[in-house]
Each structure stands twice: as C-alpha cells, then as structure tokens.
Motif scaffolding. Structure first.
Motif: not given
Length: 282
Positions: A157-175
């Motif tokens: 239902e909140n796909s944009r918000e959840w997508r942004a949340h997951l991609l942010t977590r992934l970027r932090r993991q890459i850092e």
C-alpha cells in the motif's frame, strides 16, 4: 612470483577513508603513532598479524574482509567460513530456528549478507501469495521479491515509502561492506518500475511525530496487514557465515493485523506458536 592480492597498505587506507577517519583518529583508536600508521599505509612498514587484526577491529571491518586483509599482509585467514549445515554451527542454527518458530504467528525470515532467504517460519505465507513462481525459486532474494513488479510490490500500500526504506538500508550496507554483489543488486532494484498502485501522486505530508518506524502495509485477501520490522544479528560471531546472518522479524503494527494473523494460525491448526505446540521440533 608476484602476488595477485592488493597491497595491505592500500586496503587499510581504503577502509580508513570508507569509515571517514583521519590517520590521527585511527592511530589514537589503535594506540599507535600516526607515523607508524602512515608507514603501514604507504608500504614502508609491514604490519604484524596482530596489528592487522587490531586495525581491522578498530575500523569495524566485516570478518570476511578481515580475512582478505590478513591474506594481503601475507598471513593465513583466521576467521572460518562454514556452511550452516556444518555441525560446528548446529547450536547457532538451532537458535535461529527457535527465534523463527517462537515468533509465530507473526512472520520472520533469516537472510544472509546478500539478502538471500536462508529460512522462514510458517507465518510468511501472506508475503508470498500471488508472487511469480520465478521469484520463489531458490535462491530467493528477499529484496528482489519485495520490490519486483511480479513480487510483493503491487500489493504494498505504501510502496514508495517502503521502497525508499529498503534501498536506503541497502545503500548503508554497501557503505559498510563495499560488496560488489550488493552494488549490482542495488542497480537492478533501482531500475524496477513503480507498481501500478503507486503511480497516482501521493499527497505531501509532514512526518508523523507519533510514528516510530516505517511500516510495511500489505494488501491481502483478508484486508491490509500492517507490520513493523526488527533485525537480529549474533552479537559476538567469529565465523564469517554467522557474522553475515540476520533474522528479520515482522510485528503487527495494529490490533487488526495481530488478530488477522492469529486467526490464520488457528485455521492452520498452529496454535499460539510453533515453539509451544511443537517443542520437539526445535
């Protein structure tokens, strides 16, 4: 013969810069002189095995990469990497299975460093319903399943918000890790189109001061289920595989979700929790 491994000095400098630490910062943390650290980074001095381990600890280098640092310095790796089926990890695997089972009737999964599904409890069903069969063939990547148009994305239902949340977590993991496989995964996920349900403009709103976390709101046959997620990792691992294992647990964000999941568990004959109903299986 020339070594195919990068120089240890360059790797140490790379990790220090990745952690945004100056030579003075790291030297103070490791209780060495900045001059000695400079000599190590430029190759004018060779670190001892103990020095490599000490610097890696201060830089919070993942165990897998600590082994690479040791090899680059001419030493044997010290952190083993075993399969989860290895008898040495039996107690850890049992602990993971116990956490997953005791979390029922709420969903929980265990994932590795690349977000590959390792294990899941019986309550994960609502997440998998309607997903393309190709996304459910092992190895299942949890992020791909979540954001792919053929996966969960159209039902979030909140796909944009959840997508942004997951991609942010992934970027932090890459850092933290600079893992090339994660970089490739991020590039793939970033190319996914927005699901149909999220194409309509969402009204701009101020952050909710009462909100405590980004929820996952999932449309199901029984209505919208709302979850908050938490992540559990082993606190003092000395095995590479164990250090990269995480348990993602989903808790109901409202009473309606809790009641719906408990009702589903009762229909399955599961009872309050798998741990209470089937202790011999743990």
């Amino acid at each position: 013969m020339m070594s195919s491994h990068p120089p240890i000095g360059g790797l140490l400098r790379e990790w220090r810069q990745r952690r945004r630490m100056s030579q003075l910062d790291l030297a103070c943390e490791a209780d060495i002189s900045t001059r000695h650290l400079s000599f190590l980074e430029t190759g004018r001095a060779q670190p001892s095995r103990e020095m490599v381990v000490r610097l890696a600890e201060r830089l919070d280098v993942p165990l897998r990469d600590r082994n690479q640092l040791l090899v680059a310095a001419g030493y044997a790796p010290v952190y083993p990497e075993r399969s989860l089926d290895d008898p040495a990890l039996a107690a850890a695997r049992k602990a993971v299975d116990l956490v997953l089972a005791c979390h029922e009737p709420f969903p929980a999964v265990a994932i590795d460093r690349h977000w590959t599904l390792v294990a899941a409890n019986a309550a994960i069903g609502p997440f998998l319903a309607g997903a393309d069969a190709a996304l459910l063939r092992p190895p299942i990547n949890v992020l791909r399943l979540s954001l792919h148009p053929g996966g969960l994305a159209p039902r979030i239902e909140n796909s944009r918000e959840w997508r942004a949340h997951l991609l942010t977590r992934l970027r932090r993991q890459i850092e933290v890790s600079s893992d090339p496989a994660l970089v490739t995964l991020l590039e793939e996920l970033s190319r996914y189109p927005s699901p149909e349900g999220s194409r309509r403009p969402e009204p701009a709103r101020e952050p909710d001061p009462v909100a405590i976390a980004v929820p996952l709101r999932l449309r199901t046959e029984g209505g919208i289920l709302s979850f908050l997620s938490t992540t559990m990792v082993f606190g003092t691992p000395i095995d590479v595989t164990l250090s990269e294992l995480a348990v993602e647990s989903f808790f109901p964000a409202d009473q309606a979700t809790a009641e719906a999941l408990r009702a589903t568990a009762r229909r399955r004959g599961q009872g309050p929790s798998a741990a209470e109903s089937h202790p011999s299986q743990l």
